[in-house]
Design an enzyme around this catalytic site. Structure first.
Site, PDB file in Angstrom:
ATOM      1  N   LYS A 206     -18.392  17.997  -1.216  1.00 34.39           N
ATOM      2  CA  LYS A 206     -18.069  16.702  -2.160  1.00 34.39           C
ATOM      3  C   LYS A 206     -19.480  15.877  -2.526  1.00 34.39           C
ATOM      4  O   LYS A 206     -19.796  15.129  -1.694  1.00 34.39           O
ATOM      5  CB  LYS A 206     -16.949  15.788  -1.423  1.00 34.39           C
ATOM      6  CG  LYS A 206     -16.525  14.688  -2.198  1.00 34.39           C
ATOM      7  CD  LYS A 206     -15.361  14.157  -2.053  1.00 34.39           C
ATOM      8  CE  LYS A 206     -14.999  12.736  -2.614  1.00 34.39           C
ATOM      9  NZ  LYS A 206     -13.647  12.165  -2.431  1.00 34.39           N
TER      10      LYS A 206
ATOM     11  N   ARG B 257       1.025  -1.265  -0.122  1.00 37.36           N
ATOM     12  CA  ARG B 257      -0.048  -0.030  -0.007  1.00 37.36           C
ATOM     13  C   ARG B 257       0.950   1.305   0.049  1.00 37.36           C
ATOM     14  O   ARG B 257       0.712   2.208  -0.637  1.00 37.36           O
ATOM     15  CB  ARG B 257      -0.711  -0.158   1.258  1.00 37.36           C
ATOM     16  CG  ARG B 257      -2.012  -1.141   1.202  1.00 37.36           C
ATOM     17  CD  ARG B 257      -2.959  -0.897   2.306  1.00 37.36           C
ATOM     18  NE  ARG B 257      -2.508  -1.193   3.581  1.00 37.36           N
ATOM     19  CZ  ARG B 257      -2.590  -2.341   4.263  1.00 37.36           C
ATOM     20  NH1 ARG B 257      -2.923  -3.308   3.696  1.00 37.36           N
ATOM     21  NH2 ARG B 257      -2.173  -2.567   5.467  1.00 37.36           N
TER      22      ARG B 257
ATOM     23  N   LYS C 277     -12.140  14.733   5.451  1.00 28.65           N
ATOM     24  CA  LYS C 277     -13.381  14.081   4.783  1.00 28.65           C
ATOM     25  C   LYS C 277     -14.200  13.505   5.555  1.00 28.65           C
ATOM     26  O   LYS C 277     -13.649  12.508   6.212  1.00 28.65           O
ATOM     27  CB  LYS C 277     -12.798  13.404   3.549  1.00 28.65           C
ATOM     28  CG  LYS C 277     -14.140  12.967   2.645  1.00 28.65           C
ATOM     29  CD  LYS C 277     -13.739  11.809   1.727  1.00 28.65           C
ATOM     30  CE  LYS C 277     -13.965  10.534   2.014  1.00 28.65           C
ATOM     31  NZ  LYS C 277     -13.766   9.505   1.114  1.00 28.65           N
TER      32      LYS C 277
HETATM   33  P1  13P Z   1     -14.875   7.674  -5.889  1.00 30.66           P
HETATM   34  O1  13P Z   1     -14.158   8.907  -6.655  1.00 30.66           O
HETATM   35  O2  13P Z   1     -14.138   6.498  -6.264  1.00 30.66           O
HETATM   36  O3  13P Z   1     -16.227   7.738  -5.869  1.00 30.66           O
HETATM   37  O4  13P Z   1     -14.051   8.009  -4.327  1.00 30.66           O
HETATM   38  C1  13P Z   1     -13.986   9.369  -3.909  1.00 30.66           C
HETATM   39  C2  13P Z   1     -14.285   9.289  -2.373  1.00 30.66           C
HETATM   40  O5  13P Z   1     -13.467   9.915  -1.930  1.00 30.66           O
HETATM   41  C3  13P Z   1     -15.363   8.563  -2.152  1.00 30.66           C
HETATM   42  O6  13P Z   1     -15.751   8.925  -0.432  1.00 30.66           O
END
Ligand code: 13P
Length: 341
Positions: A221, A45, A136
């Site tokens: 987001k 990873r 996030k």
């Molecule tokens: P994806 O763009 O693969 O949906 O992932 C973005 C993300 O951070 C989901 O929480």
């Protein structure tokens, strides 16, 4: 760089740059590695993510920030340099996923609630010391009309949790990315996605106001407005753009720091074409860019396949996708640019 929340948020969406969502949990990255036949260990990873963060062209030109997972923010590169320092050296901002995942919501089969508020104040203080300047939290809203999913309780509980998270982030000097993801996995049509996304965003901003969150210091987001994958329909970029912008004009305050979309299971090129169509019908009150996981990483993952001999090819694949999404964030992408590569 400025430590003011609104300046950090502005930098995250500046100049057609966007975010690399590299915050897959150990369970999720294992699934991605299974596809390319790579065993998922702490070292593999690390090697994979180090390859991405050292992709100089992609990182310096197109990436404003990287969302990390807890393991990664603590990891060092093979030569002993903290991965966070490699990211910072490119000019990108380190960020951190702080939610503990979506769990079944008691009493509401099919709905989930994202957990992780307990102890969050202390964890945010630690992440700040490690260099994170944004965070996030992802709420997951599935659509299954036959089962009454999502319930108003699920939308409300998730919005409330996002608001408590956002307020704690700002107290810690960290910009919260608020991510209320309406999934595209269902059999619903684009109109249903629009309606559920509208209910979700309306509730989200009601809760953010109530929690006294400073909107200029937040990034949204969201999902795009799309037909569900199992509907058998693919919405055109023009329809996605028109409905997504209509939705945001109705529900998202102009004051927020910016918008950075998730890709959510769209193909690489779909995610780029849709972002481009959204920006092509501007000007809009917000910057709209990408915060893609799969749509930025699928190509480099395949090119890498766990072999150090493939690092340069994988970095080139990452640079190409990041470049295409950079152009889409400016509304300047053309499909011909994909064939040229
Ligand atoms: P994806 O763009 O693969 O949906 O992932 C973005 C993300 O951070 C989901 O929480």
């Amino acid at each position: 760089m400025s430590e003011r929340l609104e300046d950090i948020a502005a930098a995250m969406v500046a100049d057609g740059k966007g975010l690399l969502a590299a915050d897959e949990s150990s369970g999720t990255i294992k699934k991605r590695f299974d596809v390319i036949g790579v065993e998922s260990t702490a070292d593999s990873r690390r090697d994979y993510r180090e390859m991405m963060f050292r992709a100089k062209e992609a990182m310096t030109r197109y990436i404003s920030g990287v969302i990390l997972y807890d393991e990664t923010i603590h990891q060092k590169a093979a030569d002993g340099t903290p991965l966070v320092d490699i990211i910072k050296a490119t000019g990108a901002i380190p960020g951190i996923k702080v939610d503990a995942g979506a769990k079944p919501l008691a009493g509401y089969p099919g709905d989930t609630i994202t957990e992780g508020l307990d102890g969050l104040r202390e964890r945010l203080a630690d992440y700040y010391k490690l260099g994170a300047r944004f965070a996030k939290w992802r709420a997951v809203i599935d659509i299954d009309a036959a089962k009454g999913v999502p319930s108003a309780t699920s939308i409300g509980s998730n919005a409330h949790a996002l608001a408590r998270y956002a307020a704690l982030c700002q107290e810690a000097g960290i910009v919260p990315i608020v991510e209320p993801e309406v999934l595209m996995d269902g059999a619903h049509d684009i109109g249903t996605c629009y309606e559920i996304s509208k209910a979700t965003l309306t509730k989200l901003y009601t809760e953010l106001y109530a929690a006294r969150v400073f909107l200029e210091g937040t990034i949204l987001k969201p999902n795009m407005v799309l037909a569900g994958k199992k509907s058998g329909k693919v919405s055109s970029p023009e329809e996605v753009a028109e409905k997504t912008i209509k939705l945001f004009r109705e529900t998202v305050p102009a004051a927020i720091g910016g918008i950075a979309f998730l890709s959510g299971g769209q193909s690489d090129e779909e995610a780029t074409a849709n972002l481009n169509a959204i920006n092509a019908i501007g000007p809009h009150p917000w910057k709209l860019t990408f915060s893609y996981g799969r749509a930025l990483q699928a190509a480099p993952q395949k090119a890498w396949s766990g072999k150090s001999a493939n690092v340069a090819a994988a970095q080139a694949a990452f640079a190409h996708r990041a470049h295409m999404n950079h152009l889409a964030a400016l509304g300047k992408w053309q499909p011909e640019l994909e064939q040229a590569a």
